[in-house]
Design a protein around this motif. Structure first.
Motif, short mmCIF file in Angstrom:
data_model
loop_
_atom_site.label_atom_id
_atom_site.label_comp_id
_atom_site.label_asym_id
_atom_site.label_seq_id
_atom_site.Cartn_x
_atom_site.Cartn_y
_atom_site.Cartn_z
N ARG A 135 37.64 45.58 43.92
CA ARG A 135 38.20 45.39 45.06
C ARG A 135 37.29 45.11 46.11
O ARG A 135 37.39 44.00 46.76
CB ARG A 135 38.98 46.76 45.88
CG ARG A 135 40.26 46.95 45.15
CD ARG A 135 41.17 48.08 45.91
NE ARG A 135 42.36 48.18 45.28
CZ ARG A 135 43.21 49.08 44.83
NH1 ARG A 135 42.47 50.22 45.54
NH2 ARG A 135 44.39 49.20 44.32
N ARG A 136 36.02 45.57 45.91
CA ARG A 136 34.86 45.16 46.91
C ARG A 136 34.36 43.72 46.42
O ARG A 136 34.20 42.79 47.34
CB ARG A 136 33.83 46.18 46.56
CG ARG A 136 33.63 47.41 47.48
CD ARG A 136 32.45 48.17 47.49
NE ARG A 136 31.89 48.48 46.08
CZ ARG A 136 32.02 49.46 45.46
NH1 ARG A 136 32.61 50.38 45.77
NH2 ARG A 136 31.29 49.36 44.34
N TYR A 137 34.34 43.47 45.20
CA TYR A 137 34.08 42.25 44.62
C TYR A 137 35.16 40.99 45.20
O TYR A 137 34.78 40.14 45.60
CB TYR A 137 34.08 42.05 43.07
CG TYR A 137 34.00 40.86 42.37
CD1 TYR A 137 35.10 40.13 41.95
CD2 TYR A 137 32.87 40.11 42.48
CE1 TYR A 137 35.03 38.89 41.53
CE2 TYR A 137 32.80 38.79 42.09
CZ TYR A 137 33.99 37.91 41.42
OH TYR A 137 34.03 37.00 41.14
N GLU A 138 36.32 41.33 45.11
CA GLU A 138 37.30 40.47 45.60
C GLU A 138 37.23 40.24 47.10
O GLU A 138 37.29 38.91 47.54
CB GLU A 138 38.71 40.76 45.07
CG GLU A 138 39.09 40.93 43.74
CD GLU A 138 39.33 39.54 43.37
OE1 GLU A 138 39.84 38.71 44.21
OE2 GLU A 138 38.97 39.07 42.46
N ARG A 139 36.90 41.39 47.86
CA ARG A 139 36.58 41.02 49.43
C ARG A 139 35.55 40.35 49.56
O ARG A 139 35.44 39.32 50.47
CB ARG A 139 36.46 42.48 50.04
CG ARG A 139 37.15 42.87 50.78
CD ARG A 139 37.05 44.07 51.73
NE ARG A 139 37.62 45.16 50.82
CZ ARG A 139 36.71 46.25 50.30
NH1 ARG A 139 35.75 46.42 51.04
NH2 ARG A 139 37.32 47.02 49.50
N TRP A 140 34.33 40.42 48.86
CA TRP A 140 33.07 39.53 49.00
C TRP A 140 33.37 38.18 48.45
O TRP A 140 33.13 37.18 49.19
CB TRP A 140 32.04 40.17 47.98
CG TRP A 140 30.79 39.28 48.02
CD1 TRP A 140 29.84 39.53 48.93
CD2 TRP A 140 30.44 38.12 47.32
NE1 TRP A 140 28.83 38.55 48.99
CE2 TRP A 140 29.09 37.78 47.93
CE3 TRP A 140 30.88 37.49 46.13
CZ2 TRP A 140 28.43 36.70 47.14
CZ3 TRP A 140 30.08 36.55 45.79
CH2 TRP A 140 29.08 36.02 46.29
N VAL A 141 34.13 37.84 47.58
CA VAL A 141 34.62 36.47 47.30
C VAL A 141 35.55 35.79 48.24
O VAL A 141 35.25 34.75 48.56
CB VAL A 141 35.39 36.50 45.75
CG1 VAL A 141 36.03 34.94 45.52
CG2 VAL A 141 34.49 36.82 44.53
N SER A 142 36.33 36.67 48.80
CA SER A 142 37.16 35.97 49.84
C SER A 142 36.23 35.66 51.18
O SER A 142 36.44 34.89 51.84
CB SER A 142 38.44 36.87 50.02
OG SER A 142 38.01 38.13 50.76
N GLU A 143 35.37 36.72 51.37
CA GLU A 143 34.39 36.39 52.56
C GLU A 143 33.57 35.28 52.25
O GLU A 143 32.69 34.65 53.47
CB GLU A 143 33.79 37.67 52.92
CG GLU A 143 34.92 38.70 53.53
CD GLU A 143 34.10 40.01 53.54
OE1 GLU A 143 34.91 41.26 53.85
OE2 GLU A 143 32.84 40.22 53.22
N HIS A 144 32.98 34.88 51.24
CA HIS A 144 32.20 34.05 51.03
C HIS A 144 32.60 32.56 50.08
O HIS A 144 32.15 32.67 49.07
CB HIS A 144 31.08 34.43 50.34
CG HIS A 144 30.10 35.63 50.67
ND1 HIS A 144 30.63 36.83 50.87
CD2 HIS A 144 29.18 35.61 51.71
CE1 HIS A 144 29.85 37.67 51.65
NE2 HIS A 144 29.13 36.91 52.13
N PRO A 145 33.49 32.26 50.41
CA PRO A 145 34.05 30.96 49.91
C PRO A 145 32.96 29.78 49.62
O PRO A 145 32.17 29.37 50.55
CB PRO A 145 35.12 30.60 50.76
CG PRO A 145 34.93 31.01 52.17
CD PRO A 145 34.10 31.96 52.11
#
Length: 150
Positions: A135-145
């Motif tokens: 979930r942290r990885y998914e959040r990071w990906v969505s925050e850093h497109p």
């Protein structure tokens, strides 16, 4: 020994145990001490044999499960769905796996593969990531497109 063979052996022992218990009771009721003692001895021998078979089967299951990383582990929550393994054709409980079998230019997707087939074919378990880390990885990906990776 297959499970069905073990079940047959245990059923036969249960019938023999019942017969010997009845014979021991009849010997006690009729005052025939020799019949009572012989039947009692056989009763205890059959009971011991049945318990040893059950213990050996339980040990074999634990040993097989300990070697196979695809089997569900003790206290692991799984569904009780039954599936037909696409490779061996046997009924198997969850978990089942989805694999792509490839050889040269041929491939086949097997959507329900049992843990025993995964072990027999030599697959290696994939490292798992804790749900919170994912979930942290998914959040990071969505925050850093980014437009391009690599």
């Amino acid at each position: 020994m297959r499970d069905s063979d073990a079940d047959i052996a245990i059923d036969v022992l249960n019938k023999l145990i019942d017969q010997e218990l009845k014979a021991a009771s009849a010997g006690m009721r009729d005052g025939n001490r020799i019949l009572e003692e012989c039947a009692s001895t056989r009763y205890h021998a059959y009971t011991f044999a049945r318990d040893e078979i059950r213990k050996a089967l339980a040990d074999a299951v634990e040993e097989r499960d300990a070697r196979n990383p695809f089997q569900c582990q003790r206290d692991e929550l799984v569904t009780q769905d039954m599936h037909t393994c696409d490779l061996c054709g046997r009924w198997c409980p969850s978990p089942v796996y989805r694999v792509c079998l490839c050889y040269a230019d041929q491939s086949r997707v097997a959507s329900d593969v049992c843990a025993d087939c995964m072990w027999r074919l030599g697959f290696r378990p994939v490292g798992t990531v804790p749900l919170e880390a994912y979930r942290r990885y998914e959040r990071w990906v969505s925050e850093h497109p980014t437009g391009r990776r690599g």
